[in-house]
Design a protein around this motif. Structure first.
Motif, PDB file in Angstrom:
ATOM      1  N   UNK A 276     -68.137 -25.681  41.267  1.00 65.41           N
ATOM      2  CA  UNK A 276     -68.534 -24.346  40.855  1.00 65.41           C
ATOM      3  C   UNK A 276     -67.315 -23.467  40.633  1.00 65.41           C
ATOM      4  N   UNK A 277     -67.409 -22.482  39.727  1.00 64.25           N
ATOM      5  CA  UNK A 277     -66.268 -21.590  39.477  1.00 64.25           C
ATOM      6  C   UNK A 277     -65.773 -20.887  40.733  1.00 64.25           C
ATOM      7  N   UNK A 278     -66.679 -20.591  41.669  1.00 64.58           N
ATOM      8  CA  UNK A 278     -66.279 -19.915  42.890  1.00 64.58           C
ATOM      9  C   UNK A 278     -65.525 -20.793  43.864  1.00 64.58           C
ATOM     10  N   UNK A 279     -65.464 -22.104  43.608  1.00 69.39           N
ATOM     11  CA  UNK A 279     -64.765 -23.031  44.495  1.00 69.39           C
ATOM     12  C   UNK A 279     -63.356 -23.348  44.017  1.00 69.39           C
ATOM     13  N   UNK A 280     -63.022 -22.946  42.810  1.00 73.37           N
ATOM     14  CA  UNK A 280     -61.763 -23.366  42.199  1.00 73.37           C
ATOM     15  C   UNK A 280     -60.871 -22.161  41.950  1.00 73.37           C
ATOM     16  N   UNK A 281     -59.621 -22.299  42.318  1.00 73.29           N
ATOM     17  CA  UNK A 281     -58.594 -21.304  41.999  1.00 73.29           C
ATOM     18  C   UNK A 281     -57.626 -21.942  41.016  1.00 73.29           C
ATOM     19  N   UNK A 282     -57.414 -21.271  39.894  1.00 75.18           N
ATOM     20  CA  UNK A 282     -56.587 -21.824  38.816  1.00 75.18           C
ATOM     21  C   UNK A 282     -55.374 -20.926  38.618  1.00 75.18           C
ATOM     22  N   UNK A 283     -54.205 -21.499  38.779  1.00 75.33           N
ATOM     23  CA  UNK A 283     -52.953 -20.784  38.525  1.00 75.33           C
ATOM     24  C   UNK A 283     -52.540 -21.074  37.082  1.00 75.33           C
ATOM     25  N   UNK A 284     -52.702 -20.086  36.239  1.00 72.00           N
ATOM     26  CA  UNK A 284     -52.464 -20.269  34.805  1.00 72.00           C
ATOM     27  C   UNK A 284     -51.012 -19.939  34.461  1.00 72.00           C
ATOM     28  N   UNK A 285     -50.167 -20.960  34.536  1.00 72.71           N
ATOM     29  CA  UNK A 285     -48.756 -20.775  34.217  1.00 72.71           C
ATOM     30  C   UNK A 285     -48.550 -20.813  32.708  1.00 72.71           C
ATOM     31  N   UNK A 286     -47.592 -20.045  32.214  1.00 69.48           N
ATOM     32  CA  UNK A 286     -47.295 -20.121  30.771  1.00 69.48           C
ATOM     33  C   UNK A 286     -46.606 -21.427  30.427  1.00 69.48           C
ATOM     34  N   UNK A 287     -46.658 -21.776  29.135  1.00 72.18           N
ATOM     35  CA  UNK A 287     -45.983 -22.990  28.658  1.00 72.18           C
ATOM     36  C   UNK A 287     -44.492 -22.896  28.982  1.00 72.18           C
ATOM     37  N   UNK A 288     -43.844 -24.014  29.257  1.00 72.33           N
ATOM     38  CA  UNK A 288     -44.317 -25.404  29.125  1.00 72.33           C
ATOM     39  C   UNK A 288     -45.016 -25.955  30.372  1.00 72.33           C
ATOM     40  N   UNK A 289     -45.258 -25.132  31.396  1.00 72.97           N
ATOM     41  CA  UNK A 289     -45.900 -25.624  32.610  1.00 72.97           C
ATOM     42  C   UNK A 289     -47.395 -25.817  32.395  1.00 72.97           C
ATOM     43  N   UNK A 290     -47.968 -26.764  33.119  1.00 76.19           N
ATOM     44  CA  UNK A 290     -49.413 -26.946  33.127  1.00 76.19           C
ATOM     45  C   UNK A 290     -50.040 -26.051  34.183  1.00 76.19           C
ATOM     46  N   UNK A 291     -51.340 -25.829  34.043  1.00 75.96           N
ATOM     47  CA  UNK A 291     -52.062 -25.068  35.060  1.00 75.96           C
ATOM     48  C   UNK A 291     -52.062 -25.841  36.373  1.00 75.96           C
ATOM     49  N   UNK A 292     -52.151 -25.100  37.486  1.00 70.02           N
ATOM     50  CA  UNK A 292     -52.286 -25.703  38.806  1.00 70.02           C
ATOM     51  C   UNK A 292     -53.680 -25.393  39.331  1.00 70.02           C
ATOM     52  N   UNK A 293     -54.355 -26.403  39.854  1.00 67.49           N
ATOM     53  CA  UNK A 293     -55.747 -26.263  40.283  1.00 67.49           C
ATOM     54  C   UNK A 293     -55.855 -26.498  41.791  1.00 67.49           C
ATOM     55  N   UNK A 294     -56.643 -25.632  42.436  1.00 66.53           N
ATOM     56  CA  UNK A 294     -56.928 -25.785  43.859  1.00 66.53           C
ATOM     57  C   UNK A 294     -58.429 -25.658  44.081  1.00 66.53           C
ATOM     58  N   UNK A 295     -58.916 -26.450  45.012  1.00 62.26           N
ATOM     59  CA  UNK A 295     -60.308 -26.277  45.434  1.00 62.26           C
ATOM     60  C   UNK A 295     -60.330 -25.599  46.789  1.00 62.26           C
ATOM     61  N   UNK A 296     -61.131 -24.550  46.899  1.00 66.25           N
ATOM     62  CA  UNK A 296     -61.317 -23.842  48.161  1.00 66.25           C
ATOM     63  C   UNK A 296     -62.368 -24.591  48.975  1.00 66.25           C
ATOM     64  N   UNK A 297     -61.945 -25.223  50.066  1.00 70.08           N
ATOM     65  CA  UNK A 297     -62.870 -25.996  50.885  1.00 70.08           C
ATOM     66  C   UNK A 297     -63.749 -25.113  51.768  1.00 70.08           C
TER      67      UNK A 297
END
Length: 348
Positions: A276-297
């Motif tokens: 669910x969207x409420x379980x995921x935190x997305x760190x949206x880095x600018x290019x050339x880095x990829x996004x970083x994803x975390x799940x809130x347990x």
């Protein structure tokens, strides 16, 4: 641009020399973002600029945390709770294992940690830290306090308060308070994610996308919110996800570490749809880095992320800082704030 970059570097050096560590942190963060921009402008030196980005970002975090410790040791009063000072000093102690930035006093970090460790019942840690302090050159005004603390801690039991021990949310390993591997789990090597006010470790577990899944596709899959209900269809979906090669929950439950390198959970499309969207935190880095994803347990725990610097905070702590300062306490940006249950469309 080159002249402006040199001026920023001079401001950074002056801030460190003048013990304005909060300003030094801000300048280092600005330098880090400049390094990231330069990776696109000069592709031949992209690797060097990315390395400088990581170095400057790390120094920004260290000086940001050290500002609190420096004020604690130099000023008679502090607004921080003992638990926060304990967490901040432990964070710094583990960061200083790798290198020692200019102006950061190892004695100040150890002194603050030993004092708060005794206050909170971590007597084993306090004794080990005081032994480290006695191997350093102790400032004259602290000498008597250190000698007295070293004697008094010997009368306490040689163990730490179990409530203070660090739990890894990735592999459920209980970590010691003093970790020679730094701010990461001793078992699975997952880097701990700290709330950048209290520096409490947050229940966030990093995961990566399966090869072939773009960041934009991952965002769409997560926002579809097709998490199964309590029904037969839901049970079938759960079983189907459980049979995938790297399902998130099953990966945590059946975790087996191979080597010392951190290996994050790999999420495929069906797993992303189950989140669910409420379980995921997305760190949206600018290019050339990829996004970083975390799940809130622990989805009931409200976590806020700054969209500018991608630092995460306990929402209550962050809102208090926002009321006091009017901006993100780390990067000083205003208007770039989100909580994990906001969608990307809401932010746009």
């Amino acid at each position: 641009p080159d002249q402006a970059f040199r001026v920023l570097q001079e401001l950074t050096i002056n801030a460190v020399n003048e013990n304005r560590f909060d300003d030094a942190s801000y300048y280092y963060w600005t330098l880090a973002m400049q390094d990231l921009d330069m990776t696109l402008d000069a592709e031949d030196s992209a690797a060097d600029n990315l390395a400088k980005f990581k170095e400057h970002q790390r120094k920004a975090s260290i000086y940001y945390a050290y500002h609190t410790i420096q004020r604690y040791t130099d000023e008679p009063f502090t607004s921080y709770m003992p638990e926060a000072l304990f967490n901040i000093s432990r964070f710094l102690l583990h960061e200083l294992i790798k290198d020692h930035p200019k102006g950061v006093s190892k004695f100040a970090v150890l002194y603050a940690l030993s004092k708060q460790a005794r206050n909170l019942g971590a007597y084993k840690l306090a004794r080990n830290v005081l032994d480290k302090i006695n191997s350093l050159k102790v400032p004259k005004r602290f000498k008597e306090n250190v000698d007295l603390a070293s004697l008094m801690v010997r009368s306490k039991p040689y163990h730490d308060n179990e409530e203070l021990l660090t739990l890894c949310y990735r592999c459920s390993t209980t970590n010691p308070l003093m970790n020679n591997r730094g701010n990461q789990c001793v078992n699975c090597s997952q880097p701990f994610v700290h709330s950048f006010v209290s520096f409490e470790i947050l229940p966030l577990v990093e995961f990566q996308l399966e090869p072939g899944i773009s960041d934009q596709e991952a965002l769409r899959l997560i926002e579809t919110d097709t998490k199964p209900d309590e029904s037969e269809e839901g049970e079938e979906n759960i079983m189907r996800v459980g049979e995938e090669e790297d399902p998130f929950t099953t990966k945590l439950l059946t975790f087996q570490q191979e080597g010392i390198e951190f290996t994050p959970v790999v999420a495929n499309r069906s797993l992303l749809q189950s989140l669910g969207p409420g379980e995921v935190i997305i760190c949206r880095w600018p290019a050339p880095l990829r996004y970083t994803y975390y799940r809130n347990l622990m989805p009931d725990m409200s976590i806020t992320k700054c969209e500018s610097c991608n630092k995460v905070f306990h929402t209550d702590d962050f809102e208090l800082q926002l009321l006091q300062k009017g901006h993100c306490p780390f990067c000083r940006s205003a208007g770039y704030l989100s909580t994990p249950n906001q969608t990307e469309d809401d932010e746009d």
